[in-house]
Design a protein around this motif. Structure first.
Motif, PDB file in Angstrom:
ATOM      1  N   SER A   1      75.657  67.255  97.332  1.00 52.75           N
ATOM      2  CA  SER A   1      76.036  67.547  95.947  1.00 52.75           C
ATOM      3  C   SER A   1      76.878  66.445  95.313  1.00 52.75           C
ATOM      4  CB  SER A   1      76.807  68.863  95.876  1.00 52.75           C
ATOM      5  OG  SER A   1      77.983  68.775  96.666  1.00 52.75           O
ATOM      6  N   HIS A   2      77.572  65.659  96.126  1.00 54.43           N
ATOM      7  CA  HIS A   2      78.468  64.611  95.632  1.00 54.43           C
ATOM      8  C   HIS A   2      78.096  63.281  96.286  1.00 54.43           C
ATOM      9  CE1 HIS A   2      80.724  68.255  94.779  1.00 54.43           C
ATOM     10  NE2 HIS A   2      81.521  67.557  93.998  1.00 54.43           N
ATOM     11  N   PHE A   3      77.806  62.282  95.463  1.00 51.08           N
ATOM     12  CA  PHE A   3      77.418  60.977  95.983  1.00 51.08           C
ATOM     13  C   PHE A   3      78.199  59.863  95.308  1.00 51.08           C
ATOM     14  CE2 PHE A   3      73.698  63.581  96.780  1.00 51.08           C
ATOM     15  CZ  PHE A   3      73.315  63.182  98.048  1.00 51.08           C
ATOM     16  N   LYS A   4      78.400  58.803  96.072  1.00 52.16           N
ATOM     17  CA  LYS A   4      78.937  57.554  95.532  1.00 52.16           C
ATOM     18  C   LYS A   4      77.822  56.521  95.659  1.00 52.16           C
ATOM     19  CE  LYS A   4      82.314  55.419  97.745  1.00 52.16           C
ATOM     20  NZ  LYS A   4      83.661  54.923  98.089  1.00 52.16           N
ATOM     21  N   VAL A   5      77.549  55.811  94.552  1.00 51.31           N
ATOM     22  CA  VAL A   5      76.505  54.804  94.533  1.00 51.31           C
ATOM     23  C   VAL A   5      77.128  53.459  94.200  1.00 51.31           C
ATOM     24  CG1 VAL A   5      74.443  53.991  93.317  1.00 51.31           C
ATOM     25  CG2 VAL A   5      74.685  56.418  93.868  1.00 51.31           C
ATOM     26  N   ILE A   6      76.869  52.481  95.046  1.00 51.26           N
ATOM     27  CA  ILE A   6      77.251  51.103  94.783  1.00 51.26           C
ATOM     28  C   ILE A   6      75.931  50.367  94.601  1.00 51.26           C
ATOM     29  CG2 ILE A   6      78.381  49.014  95.642  1.00 51.26           C
ATOM     30  CD1 ILE A   6      79.272  52.281  97.228  1.00 51.26           C
ATOM     31  N   ILE A   7      75.700  49.843  93.410  1.00 57.82           N
ATOM     32  CA  ILE A   7      74.433  49.197  93.119  1.00 57.82           C
ATOM     33  C   ILE A   7      74.670  47.850  92.442  1.00 57.82           C
ATOM     34  CG2 ILE A   7      74.184  50.550  90.995  1.00 57.82           C
ATOM     35  CD1 ILE A   7      71.120  50.396  91.422  1.00 57.82           C
ATOM     36  N   VAL A   8      73.985  46.840  92.958  1.00 60.55           N
ATOM     37  CA  VAL A   8      74.054  45.490  92.421  1.00 60.55           C
ATOM     38  C   VAL A   8      72.661  45.135  91.933  1.00 60.55           C
ATOM     39  CG1 VAL A   8      74.576  43.078  92.933  1.00 60.55           C
ATOM     40  CG2 VAL A   8      75.834  44.899  94.117  1.00 60.55           C
ATOM     41  N   SER A   9      72.575  44.756  90.667  1.00 55.41           N
ATOM     42  CA  SER A   9      71.281  44.408  90.092  1.00 55.41           C
ATOM     43  C   SER A   9      71.473  43.418  88.952  1.00 55.41           C
ATOM     44  CB  SER A   9      70.569  45.652  89.565  1.00 55.41           C
ATOM     45  OG  SER A   9      69.373  45.298  88.906  1.00 55.41           O
ATOM     46  N   GLN A  10      70.575  42.497  88.844  1.00 51.49           N
ATOM     47  CA  GLN A  10      70.617  41.540  87.746  1.00 51.49           C
ATOM     48  C   GLN A  10      70.312  42.239  86.418  1.00 51.49           C
ATOM     49  OE1 GLN A  10      72.196  38.912  88.542  1.00 51.49           O
ATOM     50  NE2 GLN A  10      72.115  38.172  86.455  1.00 51.49           N
ATOM     51  N   VAL A  11      69.730  43.423  86.484  1.00 48.65           N
ATOM     52  CA  VAL A  11      69.471  44.223  85.281  1.00 48.65           C
ATOM     53  C   VAL A  11      70.775  44.485  84.531  1.00 48.65           C
ATOM     54  CG1 VAL A  11      68.743  46.533  84.514  1.00 48.65           C
ATOM     55  CG2 VAL A  11      67.411  45.320  86.233  1.00 48.65           C
ATOM     56  N   PHE A  12      71.902  44.551  85.244  1.00 52.33           N
ATOM     57  CA  PHE A  12      73.191  44.877  84.640  1.00 52.33           C
ATOM     58  C   PHE A  12      73.876  43.679  83.973  1.00 52.33           C
ATOM     59  CE2 PHE A  12      73.319  48.128  88.242  1.00 52.33           C
ATOM     60  CZ  PHE A  12      72.762  49.118  87.459  1.00 52.33           C
ATOM     61  N   HIS A  13      73.323  42.499  84.143  1.00 50.65           N
ATOM     62  CA  HIS A  13      73.938  41.293  83.589  1.00 50.65           C
ATOM     63  C   HIS A  13      74.104  41.431  82.070  1.00 50.65           C
ATOM     64  CE1 HIS A  13      75.163  37.144  83.304  1.00 50.65           C
ATOM     65  NE2 HIS A  13      74.304  36.977  82.308  1.00 50.65           N
ATOM     66  N   GLY A  14      75.322  41.237  81.589  1.00 49.68           N
ATOM     67  CA  GLY A  14      75.613  41.290  80.163  1.00 49.68           C
ATOM     68  C   GLY A  14      75.816  42.697  79.608  1.00 49.68           C
ATOM     69  N   MET A  15      75.701  43.710  80.443  1.00 51.41           N
ATOM     70  CA  MET A  15      75.895  45.094  79.989  1.00 51.41           C
ATOM     71  C   MET A  15      77.327  45.540  80.212  1.00 51.41           C
ATOM     72  SD  MET A  15      72.701  47.265  81.419  1.00 51.41           S
ATOM     73  CE  MET A  15      71.113  47.229  80.642  1.00 51.41           C
ATOM     74  N   ARG A  16      77.815  46.393  79.315  1.00 51.47           N
ATOM     75  CA  ARG A  16      79.107  47.046  79.515  1.00 51.47           C
ATOM     76  C   ARG A  16      78.916  48.179  80.519  1.00 51.47           C
ATOM     77  NH1 ARG A  16      78.510  47.042  74.004  1.00 51.47           N
ATOM     78  NH2 ARG A  16      78.425  49.313  74.025  1.00 51.47           N
ATOM     79  N   ALA A  17      80.020  48.673  81.073  1.00 45.17           N
ATOM     80  CA  ALA A  17      79.965  49.727  82.094  1.00 45.17           C
ATOM     81  C   ALA A  17      79.218  50.961  81.592  1.00 45.17           C
ATOM     82  CB  ALA A  17      81.373  50.103  82.548  1.00 45.17           C
ATOM     83  N   VAL A  18      79.465  51.365  80.361  1.00 47.16           N
ATOM     84  CA  VAL A  18      78.809  52.552  79.816  1.00 47.16           C
ATOM     85  C   VAL A  18      77.289  52.348  79.782  1.00 47.16           C
ATOM     86  CG1 VAL A  18      78.495  53.924  77.714  1.00 47.16           C
ATOM     87  CG2 VAL A  18      80.784  53.353  78.487  1.00 47.16           C
ATOM     88  N   GLN A  19      76.851  51.180  79.372  1.00 46.80           N
ATOM     89  CA  GLN A  19      75.415  50.892  79.321  1.00 46.80           C
ATOM     90  C   GLN A  19      74.799  50.914  80.721  1.00 46.80           C
ATOM     91  OE1 GLN A  19      76.051  47.135  77.277  1.00 46.80           O
ATOM     92  NE2 GLN A  19      74.889  47.910  75.518  1.00 46.80           N
ATOM     93  N   ARG A  20      75.524  50.400  81.694  1.00 49.15           N
ATOM     94  CA  ARG A  20      75.033  50.396  83.081  1.00 49.15           C
ATOM     95  C   ARG A  20      74.880  51.826  83.590  1.00 49.15           C
ATOM     96  NH1 ARG A  20      78.451  45.478  85.886  1.00 49.15           N
ATOM     97  NH2 ARG A  20      77.910  43.919  84.327  1.00 49.15           N
TER      98      ARG A  20
END
Length: 110
Positions: free
Chosen positions: A37-56
Protein backbone atom coordinates in the motif's frame (compact mmCIF):
# COMPACT_ATOMS: atom_id res chain seq x y z
CA UNK A 1 2.25 -9.88 -10.84
CA UNK A 2 2.45 -7.93 -7.57
CA UNK A 3 2.04 -4.16 -7.27
CA UNK A 4 5.76 -3.51 -7.01
CA UNK A 5 6.32 -5.32 -10.32
CA UNK A 6 3.38 -3.47 -11.89
CA UNK A 7 4.85 -0.13 -10.77
CA UNK A 8 8.15 -1.03 -12.42
CA UNK A 9 6.36 -1.96 -15.63
CA UNK A 10 4.27 1.24 -15.72
CA UNK A 11 7.29 3.43 -14.93
CA UNK A 12 9.24 1.82 -17.78
CA UNK A 13 7.55 4.24 -20.19
CA UNK A 14 9.69 7.00 -18.66
CA UNK A 15 12.88 5.21 -19.80
CA UNK A 16 14.57 5.32 -16.39
CA UNK A 17 18.32 4.86 -16.18
CA UNK A 18 17.87 4.09 -12.48
CA UNK A 19 14.72 2.84 -10.79
CA UNK A 20 14.23 1.71 -7.20
CA UNK A 21 10.83 0.78 -5.84
CA UNK A 22 10.74 0.13 -2.12
CA UNK A 23 7.66 -1.35 -0.45
CA UNK A 24 7.38 0.59 2.81
CA UNK A 25 4.01 -0.87 3.83
CA UNK A 26 5.56 -2.69 6.79
CA UNK A 27 6.27 0.72 8.39
CA UNK A 28 2.60 1.73 8.45
CA UNK A 29 -0.40 0.92 10.60
CA UNK A 30 -2.62 -1.97 9.56
CA UNK A 31 0.26 -3.85 7.98
CA UNK A 32 -0.02 -7.57 7.42
CA UNK A 33 2.42 -9.84 5.54
CA UNK A 34 2.10 -9.30 1.80
CA UNK A 35 0.39 -5.90 2.06
CA UNK A 36 1.34 -3.47 -0.70
CA UNK A 37 0.00 0.00 0.00
CA UNK A 38 2.95 2.36 0.60
CA UNK A 39 5.88 2.70 -1.80
CA UNK A 40 8.93 4.88 -2.22
CA UNK A 41 10.10 5.38 -5.81
CA UNK A 42 13.51 6.70 -6.77
CA UNK A 43 13.55 7.28 -10.51
CA UNK A 44 16.22 8.83 -12.72
CA UNK A 45 15.26 9.73 -16.27
CA UNK A 46 16.36 12.22 -18.87
CA UNK A 47 12.63 12.83 -19.41
CA UNK A 48 12.76 14.96 -16.23
CA UNK A 49 15.45 17.30 -17.56
CA UNK A 50 14.26 20.91 -17.27
CA UNK A 51 11.07 19.99 -15.38
CA UNK A 52 10.07 21.33 -11.98
CA UNK A 53 9.29 18.80 -9.22
CA UNK A 54 5.53 19.21 -9.65
CA UNK A 55 5.78 18.49 -13.38
CA UNK A 56 7.89 15.39 -12.71
CA UNK A 57 5.40 14.07 -10.18
CA UNK A 58 2.53 14.72 -12.57
CA UNK A 59 4.41 12.74 -15.23
CA UNK A 60 4.85 9.80 -12.84
CA UNK A 61 1.24 9.97 -11.62
CA UNK A 62 -0.07 9.94 -15.18
CA UNK A 63 1.97 6.78 -15.81
CA UNK A 64 0.74 4.88 -12.75
CA UNK A 65 -2.71 6.37 -12.07
CA UNK A 66 -4.46 2.98 -12.52
CA UNK A 67 -2.54 1.63 -9.54
CA UNK A 68 -3.41 4.46 -7.15
CA UNK A 69 -6.23 4.03 -4.65
CA UNK A 70 -7.82 7.29 -5.76
CA UNK A 71 -8.38 5.70 -9.20
CA UNK A 72 -9.53 2.30 -7.91
CA UNK A 73 -6.07 0.77 -7.40
CA UNK A 74 -4.44 -0.41 -4.19
CA UNK A 75 -1.58 2.04 -3.64
CA UNK A 76 -2.41 4.37 -0.76
CA UNK A 77 0.85 6.36 -0.68
CA UNK A 78 3.59 6.93 -3.22
CA UNK A 79 6.68 8.87 -2.16
CA UNK A 80 8.44 10.16 -5.27
CA UNK A 81 12.09 11.11 -5.66
CA UNK A 82 12.61 12.14 -9.27
CA UNK A 83 15.92 13.13 -10.82
CA UNK A 84 17.35 13.88 -14.22
CA UNK A 85 20.58 12.03 -15.00
CA UNK A 86 22.81 15.03 -14.20
CA UNK A 87 21.09 15.53 -10.77
CA UNK A 88 21.34 11.94 -9.54
CA UNK A 89 24.05 11.47 -6.92
CA UNK A 90 23.19 7.92 -5.81
CA UNK A 91 21.67 9.04 -2.49
CA UNK A 92 18.35 7.49 -1.48
CA UNK A 93 16.42 9.87 0.82
CA UNK A 94 15.32 8.48 4.17
CA UNK A 95 11.58 8.14 4.73
CA UNK A 96 9.90 9.77 7.73
CA UNK A 97 8.27 7.55 10.32
CA UNK A 98 4.52 7.08 10.00
CA UNK A 99 2.42 8.28 12.94
CA UNK A 100 0.43 5.05 12.72
CA UNK A 101 3.42 2.73 12.42
CA UNK A 102 3.47 -0.37 14.58
CA UNK A 103 5.20 0.63 17.79
CA UNK A 104 8.46 -1.04 18.70
CA UNK A 105 8.61 -2.46 22.17
CA UNK A 106 11.30 -1.02 24.41
CA UNK A 107 13.11 -3.75 26.26
CA UNK A 108 14.16 -3.02 29.80
CA UNK A 109 17.08 -4.93 31.25
CA UNK A 110 17.24 -5.41 34.95
Amino acid sequence: MNLQQQLAEYLGVLNPTHLEIINESVNHGGYYPGKESHFKVIIVSQVFHGMRAVQRHQKVYSSVHNLLAVDGGSIHALALHTYSENEWNGHVPKSPECAHAPKKLNKIRL
